[in-house]
Enzyme design. Structure first.
Site, PDB file in Angstrom:
ATOM      1  N   LYS A   1       0.915  -1.176  -0.012  1.00 10.99           N
ATOM      2  CA  LYS A   1      -0.104  -0.179  -0.025  1.00 10.99           C
ATOM      3  C   LYS A   1       0.982   0.955   0.069  1.00 10.99           C
ATOM      4  CE  LYS A   1      -1.873   2.966   1.842  1.00 10.99           C
ATOM      5  NZ  LYS A   1      -1.968   4.467   1.392  1.00 10.99           N
TER       6      LYS A   1
ATOM      7  N   THR B   1       4.319   8.547  13.468  1.00  5.88           N
ATOM      8  CA  THR B   1       4.172   7.971  14.757  1.00  5.88           C
ATOM      9  C   THR B   1       2.605   7.778  14.982  1.00  5.88           C
ATOM     10  OG1 THR B   1       6.075   8.624  15.370  1.00  5.88           O
ATOM     11  CG2 THR B   1       4.651   7.993  17.201  1.00  5.88           C
TER      12      THR B   1
ATOM     13  N   LEU C   1      -4.388  -9.669  17.050  1.00  2.00           N
ATOM     14  CA  LEU C   1      -3.322 -10.540  17.582  1.00  2.00           C
ATOM     15  C   LEU C   1      -2.423 -10.855  16.183  1.00  2.00           C
ATOM     16  CD1 LEU C   1      -4.997 -13.457  19.641  1.00  2.00           C
ATOM     17  CD2 LEU C   1      -3.633 -11.443  20.506  1.00  2.00           C
TER      18      LEU C   1
ATOM     19  N   GLU D   1       8.510   1.443  11.611  1.00  2.00           N
ATOM     20  CA  GLU D   1       9.502   2.269  11.612  1.00  2.00           C
ATOM     21  C   GLU D   1       8.887   3.757  11.457  1.00  2.00           C
ATOM     22  OE1 GLU D   1      11.674   4.950  10.583  1.00  2.00           O
ATOM     23  OE2 GLU D   1      12.068   3.986   8.527  1.00  2.00           O
TER      24      GLU D   1
ATOM     25  N   CYS E   1      13.258  10.506   7.938  1.00  2.00           N
ATOM     26  CA  CYS E   1      12.912  10.094   9.554  1.00  2.00           C
ATOM     27  C   CYS E   1      14.184  10.373  10.180  1.00  2.00           C
ATOM     28  CB  CYS E   1      12.390   8.646   9.698  1.00  2.00           C
ATOM     29  SG  CYS E   1      13.397   7.472   8.737  1.00  2.00           S
TER      30      CYS E   1
ATOM     31  N   GLU F   1       8.350  16.744  15.037  1.00  2.00           N
ATOM     32  CA  GLU F   1       9.034  16.397  13.819  1.00  2.00           C
ATOM     33  C   GLU F   1       8.699  17.089  12.874  1.00  2.00           C
ATOM     34  OE1 GLU F   1      10.098  12.312  11.123  1.00  2.00           O
ATOM     35  OE2 GLU F   1       8.051  12.555  12.163  1.00  2.00           O
TER      36      GLU F   1
END
Length: 496
Positions: free
Chosen positions: A182, A237, A251, A257, A291, A392
């Site tokens: 995606k 994040t 689960l 990252e 990042c 950020e």
């Protein structure tokens, strides 16, 4: 230089669903060249029903004996062929990524080479993966083996799609899985092209899907789908936290990252020529849209004025220009809306008492007025709790801060929700080692910055993520471990 996109293998206006090029059922996806706003492609994106079909076909393909029973070295051949194809089309792919997200062509060439290297390295890793025979504690022989998870969802970012896709797709396929990619809706073209190359490399068609579309619908369905066993995500994040919460409730395993607000530290004994060059590269390459960008600069008071003065002076001399020009150092930001977001942070920093040492505005060059350009920015005089110090920005904005005591430095550097990377500049290796161990980050660079290797694990701590990509363990992240016991006798004999 031209606004025309290079020749592509992926058919225009189509998405890839289980190896089939088809028209998507979702909302329209439009991608534009950040250099001038020209539209590169407009086509129907994927919808949740496309995710369902991709997972169905992927699950069937990965269960076929023709793929399931391939030995590791046989799967490795597919990976090696993919690397060969990427290298054969390296310039076209580099141009395509430069058009799609605005990175300078010199950077996108390096990213394409990195993607080819990732497939080649992963092929080699397959030849080294071993199971285990644990010591016996009874009348049996035990084996520990690793098996594919099944269908993997790979949600990739817009800033380096070719490299990020490779870091997820290569080990996931090597592990024996099917993969649904995606890509970011802003930059879908490279992922679609990679899908075409994977098919050309001989991977069974059902294993590969590329579904551009909104994260709120396509990404969400991928995370929630009961047939998807693992989600690998690179991005912000906040999105990562929501994704992980949903996956945990189902689960599912995840690889995350996430963001960063990385500190760069200059000690008074540093080679200042080397440090200044490294600081500039660490924050301003990729227009700061990285990042691991070194966006917080901590300089010892003894050399602060010299270092910040030199950084600011050289930042003003960096060449902001068209991304296909060979001498460009900073291209445009990915979209006009993202540039506006970065400009809002600059305004907030000034409102909080910061002062500009460099940049902070758009370039004066009239030829750049149609693109999403922004001059590299250096700001000082801000308190530790200022937004531009803590949040950020994901753009070419560097904030500078003084320090004198190294204990206070470590506290300040670690006073962040993030923990992705750190740079340290000093001639004193024991001092650097001590600082590097004290800093909370997944990667620490000493007298260098943004040097990355597919052979070295990469990831963060705290809000920067909790897992690792790359390295020898990359394939294992996409497998489940199984124990098999072989016993010579009847385990039910005790019932006689």
């Amino acid at each position: 230089m031209t606004a025309t996109t290079p020749e592509r293998l992926a058919p225009p206006g189509r998405i890839l669903v289980g190896g089939n090029w088809t028209e998507g059922h979702g909302t329209e996806v439009t991608t534009a060249d950040p250099a001038d706003g020209s539209v590169l492609a407009t086509f129907p994106g994927a919808a949740p029903e496309d995710v369902d079909e991709a997972v169905r076909l992927g699950d069937a393909a990965r269960a076929e004996r023709s793929w399931r029973d391939l030995l590791p070295h046989q799967r490795a051949r597919h990976l090696t062929r993919t690397a060969d194809l990427i290298e054969a089309r390296a310039e076209q792919l580099a141009l395509l990524q430069s058009h799609d997200n605005g990175k300078p062509i010199t950077e996108t060439r390096a990213l394409v080479a990195s993607a080819a290297g990732t497939f080649r390295y992963t092929a080699a890793v397959l030849e080294t993966q071993e199971g285990a025979i644990p010591p016996s504690r009874g009348d049996h022989l035990a084996f520990s083996v690793h098996e594919p998870i099944g269908v993997v969802g790979a949600i990739t970012p817009w800033n380096s799609p070719v490299a990020s896709d490779a870091q997820k797709v290569a080990p996931a396929l090597a592990a024996g899985n099917a993969v649904v990619i995606k890509p970011a809706a802003w930059t879908p073209l490279l992922s679609l092209e990679l899908g075409a190359l994977l098919l050309e490399a001989g991977f069974p068609s059902g294993l590969i899907s590329v579904l551009p579309g909104p994260g709120a619908t396509v990404g969400q369905r991928l995370v929630e789908h009961p047939g998807v066993g693992h989600i690998s995500f690179t991005g912000g994040t906040g999105t990562g936290r929501r994704l992980a919460t949903t996956a945990a409730g189902l689960l599912k395993t995840t690889s995350l990252e996430l963001g960063g607000k990385s500190p760069t530290i200059v000690l008074p004994d540093a080679d200042l020529d080397l440090a200044v060059s490294g600081i500039l590269y660490g924050i301003f390459s990729s227009q700061g849209q990285s990042c691991v960008a070194g966006s917080r600069l901590y300089v010892h008071d003894d050399v602060y004025d010299e270092v910040v003065g030199r950084v600011a002076e050289r930042a003003d001399r960096l060449r902001v220009g068209h991304p296909r020009a060979e001498d460009t150092q900073l291209g445009p930001l990915v979209t006009a809306s993202h540039r506006a977001s970065v400009e809002e942070y600059i305004a907030a920093g000034l409102a909080e008492g910061g002062t500009l040492r460099a940049g902070g505005t758009r370039p004066d060059d009239p030829e750049l007025a149609v693109g999403n350009y922004l001059r590299p920015t250096v700001m000082e005089g801000l308190a530790a709790d200022a937004r531009v110090v803590r949040e950020e920005i994901f753009g070419p904005v560097l904030v500078t801060l003084r320090f004198r005591d190294e204990g206070e430095l470590v506290t300040a550097a670690n006073d962040s929700p993030y923990g992705l990377a750190c740079g340290i500049w000093t001639r004193d290796f024991p001092r650097a080692w001590s600082l590097g161990r004290a800093i909370q980050a997944g990667t620490v660079w000493i007298n260098t910055y943004k040097q990355l290797s597919v052979a070295t694990p990469f990831g963060g701590v705290k809000d920067s993520g909790s897992t690792r990509e790359k390295g020898l363990g990359a394939v294992r992240a996409y497998q489940r471990q199984k124990s098999i016991y072989l016993g010579p006798g009847d385990p039910l004999a005790w019932a006689d």
